[in-house]
Design an enzyme around this catalytic site. Structure first.
Site, PDB file in Angstrom:
ATOM      1  N   SER A   8      52.410   3.754   2.776  1.00 17.26           N
ATOM      2  CA  SER A   8      50.849   3.275   3.511  1.00 17.26           C
ATOM      3  C   SER A   8      49.931   4.095   2.986  1.00 17.26           C
ATOM      4  O   SER A   8      49.807   5.227   2.482  1.00 17.26           O
ATOM      5  CB  SER A   8      51.150   3.666   5.069  1.00 17.26           C
ATOM      6  OG  SER A   8      49.974   3.878   5.617  1.00 17.26           O
ATOM      7  N   TYR A  38      53.067  11.048  10.503  1.00 20.18           N
ATOM      8  CA  TYR A  38      53.250   9.541   9.794  1.00 20.18           C
ATOM      9  C   TYR A  38      52.615   9.592   8.570  1.00 20.18           C
ATOM     10  O   TYR A  38      53.411   9.134   7.655  1.00 20.18           O
ATOM     11  CB  TYR A  38      52.607   8.459  10.662  1.00 20.18           C
ATOM     12  CG  TYR A  38      52.646   7.215  10.202  1.00 20.18           C
ATOM     13  CD1 TYR A  38      53.850   6.364  10.109  1.00 20.18           C
ATOM     14  CD2 TYR A  38      51.496   6.401   9.495  1.00 20.18           C
ATOM     15  CE1 TYR A  38      53.911   5.148   9.626  1.00 20.18           C
ATOM     16  CE2 TYR A  38      51.717   5.340   8.869  1.00 20.18           C
ATOM     17  CZ  TYR A  38      52.784   4.616   8.856  1.00 20.18           C
ATOM     18  OH  TYR A  38      52.901   3.373   8.307  1.00 20.18           O
TER      19      TYR A  38
HETATM   20  N1  LIG Z   1      51.966  -2.693   9.923  1.00 16.77           N
HETATM   21  C1  LIG Z   1      51.273  -2.013   9.293  1.00 16.77           C
HETATM   22  O1  LIG Z   1      49.899  -1.897   9.567  1.00 16.77           O
HETATM   23  C2  LIG Z   1      51.565  -0.943   8.396  1.00 16.77           C
HETATM   24  C3  LIG Z   1      50.660  -0.281   7.354  1.00 16.77           C
HETATM   25  C4  LIG Z   1      51.243   0.334   6.552  1.00 16.77           C
HETATM   26  C5  LIG Z   1      52.674   0.659   6.284  1.00 16.77           C
HETATM   27  N2  LIG Z   1      53.573   0.009   7.202  1.00 16.77           N
HETATM   28  C6  LIG Z   1      54.872   0.324   6.990  1.00 16.77           C
HETATM   29  O2  LIG Z   1      55.573  -1.072   6.793  1.00 16.77           O
HETATM   30  C7  LIG Z   1      56.908  -0.769   7.125  1.00 16.77           C
HETATM   31  C8  LIG Z   1      57.161  -2.047   8.082  1.00 16.77           C
HETATM   32  O3  LIG Z   1      56.301  -1.834   9.269  1.00 16.77           O
HETATM   33  P1  LIG Z   1      56.092  -3.198   9.923  1.00 16.77           P
HETATM   34  O4  LIG Z   1      54.810  -3.103  10.297  1.00 16.77           O
HETATM   35  O5  LIG Z   1      56.813  -4.445   9.559  1.00 16.77           O
HETATM   36  O6  LIG Z   1      56.714  -2.746  11.349  1.00 16.77           O
HETATM   37  P2  LIG Z   1      57.626  -3.472  12.755  1.00 16.77           P
HETATM   38  O7  LIG Z   1      56.728  -4.939  12.789  1.00 16.77           O
HETATM   39  O8  LIG Z   1      57.464  -2.653  13.685  1.00 16.77           O
HETATM   40  O9  LIG Z   1      58.908  -3.530  11.847  1.00 16.77           O
HETATM   41  C9  LIG Z   1      59.805  -2.468  11.842  1.00 16.77           C
HETATM   42  C10 LIG Z   1      61.143  -2.865  11.429  1.00 16.77           C
HETATM   43  O10 LIG Z   1      62.043  -1.460  11.213  1.00 16.77           O
HETATM   44  C11 LIG Z   1      63.002  -1.796  11.992  1.00 16.77           C
HETATM   45  N3  LIG Z   1      63.577  -0.363  12.654  1.00 16.77           N
HETATM   46  C12 LIG Z   1      62.523   0.495  13.413  1.00 16.77           C
HETATM   47  N4  LIG Z   1      63.297   1.485  13.580  1.00 16.77           N
HETATM   48  C13 LIG Z   1      64.426   1.425  13.215  1.00 16.77           C
HETATM   49  C14 LIG Z   1      65.819   2.070  13.113  1.00 16.77           C
HETATM   50  N5  LIG Z   1      65.856   3.492  13.860  1.00 16.77           N
HETATM   51  N6  LIG Z   1      66.909   1.634  12.437  1.00 16.77           N
HETATM   52  C15 LIG Z   1      66.874   0.577  11.706  1.00 16.77           C
HETATM   53  N7  LIG Z   1      65.686  -0.136  11.533  1.00 16.77           N
HETATM   54  C16 LIG Z   1      64.620   0.379  12.396  1.00 16.77           C
HETATM   55  C17 LIG Z   1      62.579  -2.688  13.172  1.00 16.77           C
HETATM   56  O11 LIG Z   1      63.833  -3.171  13.529  1.00 16.77           O
HETATM   57  P3  LIG Z   1      64.709  -2.939  15.158  1.00 16.77           P
HETATM   58  O12 LIG Z   1      63.796  -2.564  15.921  1.00 16.77           O
HETATM   59  O13 LIG Z   1      65.465  -4.430  15.037  1.00 16.77           O
HETATM   60  O14 LIG Z   1      65.690  -1.908  14.570  1.00 16.77           O
HETATM   61  C18 LIG Z   1      61.684  -3.696  12.258  1.00 16.77           C
HETATM   62  O15 LIG Z   1      62.452  -4.581  11.695  1.00 16.77           O
HETATM   63  C19 LIG Z   1      57.269   0.390   7.773  1.00 16.77           C
HETATM   64  O16 LIG Z   1      57.554   1.463   6.830  1.00 16.77           O
HETATM   65  C20 LIG Z   1      55.890   0.856   8.123  1.00 16.77           C
HETATM   66  O17 LIG Z   1      55.454   2.268   7.967  1.00 16.77           O
HETATM   67  C21 LIG Z   1      52.917  -0.907   8.191  1.00 16.77           C
END
Ligand SMILES: NC(=O)c1ccc[n+]([C@@H]2O[C@H](COP(=O)([O-])OP(=O)(O)OC[C@H]3O[C@@H](n4cnc5c(N)ncnc54)[C@H](OP(=O)(O)O)[C@@H]3O)[C@@H](O)[C@H]2O)c1
Length: 261
Positions: A140, A153
């Site tokens: 990120s 984070y």
């Molecule tokens: N969206 C943003 O603004 C943003 C910005 C920078 C970086 N990121 C990074 O991008 C990545 C994906 O994030 P996203 O935005 O797509 O978030 P999201 O929509 O909340 O999705 C997160 C995913 O991780 C899974 N997950 C969460 N806890 C888990 C656990 N304990 N075990 C296994 N799986 C787990 C969730 O599935 P389940 O709940 O089914 O387990 C879901 O599939 C993350 O690493 C995040 O830090 C996101």
């Protein structure tokens, strides 16, 4: 005919991981989808199987639980069809450090860093032996910015960047490509899950745009891909400045400003 490697994607039930699943299925890769929510994974798998001629396995796992994590590690270690790992599962957390409980910060670190490095460690030796493959780690831009006020984070994401850069240096001579992807705010459930109102953010990237840009970087074999960074030269300047700092670090000599008079 090229044989496309199977792609294992963590956090594939929604958000960035689900879009990666869709895009790799479009490219004809078989998939292994990992997350906790089995029903959501099955719904996505069913849809992608019907739209694309690919095989999709679902692996339910809570990556903060060692017993689940070791099952995913064993699959990465033993299944020679897996050639790409997308280390995407992650979470964020609202509040400042003193408002966050000790258990909640430990949980965040376990998911965003421990699980990620264990999975990379499980697959990397096999990929290196094979002389090809890829590891995509989702970091990120927060990992570049203590000023954003998301200290734990951001620290986990700084870890992801450092680890990716180090692994890239170690593994690329052996034919293994390692990519760090640094999104900025992207429209997914992560904000809601963390208890942060997405409407308080001024600019939000759409998740499809983010993943498509990350895949442009992937196809170019970029070590670090920052989709929202408009001028790539700024990243190059930062890296050159960092490397310049290293040339100033002399192990044997205390810097003059610290020498006792
Ligand atoms: N969206 C943003 O603004 C943003 C910005 C920078 C970086 N990121 C990074 O991008 C990545 C994906 O994030 P996203 O935005 O797509 O978030 P999201 O929509 O909340 O999705 C997160 C995913 O991780 C899974 N997950 C969460 N806890 C888990 C656990 N304990 N075990 C296994 N799986 C787990 C969730 O599935 P389940 O709940 O089914 O387990 C879901 O599939 C993350 O690493 C995040 O830090 C996101």
């Amino acid at each position: 005919m090229t044989i496309r490697p199977t792609v294992l994607i963590t956090g594939a039930s929604t958000g960035i991981g689900a879009v990666y699943a869709e895009r790799f299925a479009q490219r004809g890769h078989d998939l292994i989808l990992v997350a906790r929510d089995q029903a959501r994974l099955q719904t996505l798998a069913t849809r992608l199987r019907s739209e694309h001629d690919v095989t999709i396995d679902v692996l339910q796992a809570d990556l903060t639980q060692l017993s689940d994590l070791t099952v995913v590690e064993a699959r990465l270690r033993d299944d020679a069809s897996i050639g790409i790992l997308v280390n995407n599962a992650g979470a964020a957390q609202a509040g400042n450090f003193i408002e966050q409980s000790t258990d909640s910060v430990a949980h965040l670190v376990a998911l965003n860093t421990t699980a990620l490095v264990r999975l990379a460690s499980a697959i990397a030796p096999r990929l290196a032996r094979a002389g090809n493959g890829a590891i995509i780690n989702i970091g990120s831009v927060v990992g570049l910015a203590p000023e954003f006020g998301m200290s734990v984070y951001g620290a986990t994401k700084a870890f992801v960047l450092f680890l990716s850069q180090g692994l890239s240096l170690e593994l690329s001579p052996q034919g293994v490509y390692v990519q760090a992807v640094l999104p900025a705010a992207t429209r997914t459930e992560i904000w809601d899950r963390a208890g942060i109102d997405i409407n308080t953010l001024s600019e939000i990237m759409e998740v499809g745009d983010l993943v498509d840009a990350a895949l442009v970087g992937f196809d170019r074999r970029e070590p670090v891909t920052i989709p929202p960074l408009q001028e790539s030269e700024r990243w190059d300047v930062l890296q050159t400045a960092r490397q310049g700092l290293l040339s100033q670090i002399r192990q044997s000599a205390v810097a003059q400003r610290y020498q006792a008079r």
